[in-house]
Design an enzyme around this catalytic site. Structure first.
Site, short mmCIF file in Angstrom:
data_model
loop_
_atom_site.label_atom_id
_atom_site.label_comp_id
_atom_site.label_asym_id
_atom_site.label_seq_id
_atom_site.Cartn_x
_atom_site.Cartn_y
_atom_site.Cartn_z
N ARG A 49 0.80 -1.23 0.00
CA ARG A 49 0.00 0.00 0.00
C ARG A 49 0.83 1.28 0.00
NH1 ARG A 49 -3.81 -0.96 4.97
NH2 ARG A 49 -2.13 -2.41 5.55
N ARG A 58 -5.25 -1.68 -7.13
CA ARG A 58 -6.13 -2.24 -6.09
C ARG A 58 -7.49 -1.53 -6.03
NH1 ARG A 58 -6.00 -3.78 -0.47
NH2 ARG A 58 -8.20 -4.16 -0.02
N TYR A 169 -3.30 -19.19 12.81
CA TYR A 169 -4.41 -18.57 12.10
C TYR A 169 -5.65 -19.45 12.19
CZ TYR A 169 -2.36 -14.61 9.49
OH TYR A 169 -1.83 -13.41 9.12
#
Length: 361
Positions: A49, A58, A169
């Site tokens: 980003r 994006r 996770y």
């Protein structure tokens, strides 16, 4: 630690040219611990980003869609390599995607969220054995697209999660600070824990081998969360699985093994047998290399926050990392972890040029 076997018995002698631009590339030579004319550099999360070009691609796409669109993933992978001028591209994909073939529901809000975390005996036992990762065909399509468009002398790195990080996770349901649910299973039912991590490790091995077969030149294993473990726990509950994963992948291509958050784990990490060990910034590079052994390559290890520093300080810290490597063959420059969304793109470009200028020999 025993020395890793050569990457290939057919390798050219150090310094010799094979005529293959990828084989002779800076990064691949460094992985083989051969002399290079300057230190190769790539950066974790180099497609991210902080780059305006990434944001432009994006825009208008949910992250899940973005990850599963090979055209978009390939574009940001290629853009980052070209914009920064780094010596390798790193495949843009998301680490937990391998959990979907194992039977987990994955969404984003905004980070990964597992809708059916494995917090019961029945849920852990229901995790699938994965021998075919064709459900992740979008990843392999991205590999093929990137490899077809990269410069001939720029390697493409694939990646996957280490068994502990992926298990965390899957059990926690997302990110965690203390890993209560994960360690409850680990301590309370070791046999079930080991069976669970074995399934995950085998699935990741299939995934990484497929990435190499489709056009990656090397792969990196990310153990982003194993720093939460003590050395004894890492050796007992994690080391056998990461070692088995490395052993299953290495015959197909070089492996970089990266663990962050706890330098006390480096002696055990070295026993996993990878071609290269990634070091985070919490250890002096020279000390870390001595710990894992000079018979492996090392990668790292500038603190990512050094990129917020004024240029003279960034230059000082970059030079310190290179000086710590001492010109020894086998160093790949990288950050001690990934680039941050708030980094300045010009500072990142400046770092890549600094490494090239300071390490030229």
């Amino acid at each position: 630690m025993s020395a890793p076997a050569p990457i290939s018995a057919a390798e050219s002698p150090p310094g010799a040219s094979s005529g293959d631009p990828l084989h002779d590339s800076l990064l691949m030579r460094a992985l083989r611990r051969e002399p290079v004319e300057r230190t190769p550099v790539w950066l974790m999360r180099q497609a991210g980003r902080y780059l305006p070009e990434y944001a432009a691609v994006r825009r208008g796409h949910a992250f899940e869609e973005f990850c599963k669109r090979p055209d978009l993933s390939a574009q940001v992978t290629l853009d980052a390599q070209a914009i920064l001028g780094v010596d390798a591209a790193i495949l843009f994909a998301d680490l937990p995607t391998i959990l979907e073939p194992l039977g987990f529901s994955l969404t984003y809000d905004p980070g990964p969220v597992i809708g059916n975390p494995a917090r019961t005996v029945a849920a852990v036992d229901a995790v699938r054995e994965v021998e075919d990762t064709s459900a992740l065909g979008f990843v392999y399509e991205t590999v093929r697209a990137v490899r077809a468009q990269l410069p001939a002398n720029i390697p493409l790195l694939g990646f996957g999660g280490a068994p502990f990080t992926l298990a965390s996770y899957a059990i926690e349901g997302g990110s965690s600070r203390h890993y209560e649910h994960t360690k409850r299973l680990m301590y309370g039912d070791p046999d079930r824990w080991h069976a669970f991590l074995s399934k995950i490790g085998r699935a990741v091995a299939v995934h990484l081998r497929r990435q190499l077969a489709e056009g990656c030149q090397a792969v990196q294993i990310f153990d982003s969360w194993a720093g939460a473990l003590s050395p004894d726990d890492y050796r007992r509950f994690v080391l056998p699985h990461t070692k088995a994963l490395v052993e299953a992948v290495r015959p197909h291509g070089p492996v970089i093994n990266f663990l962050t958050g706890n330098p006390a784990l480096l002696p055990a990490l070295a026993e996993c047998g990878a071609d290269c060990v990634g070091l985070d910034w919490r250890v002096h590079l020279a000390d870390g290399w001595a710990t894992v052994g000079h018979d492996v390559a090392v990668q790292g290890n500038l603190d990512p926050t050094a990129l917020y520093a004024p240029f003279p300080e960034l230059k000082r810290q970059t030079a310190a990392v290179l000086d710590a490597a001492g010109g020894r063959p086998g160093h790949i420059f990288n950050l001690g972890h990934g680039l941050l969304p708030t980094h300045d793109a010009d500072a990142v470009k400046g770092l890549v040029k600094l490494v090239a200028d300071l390490s030229a020999r």
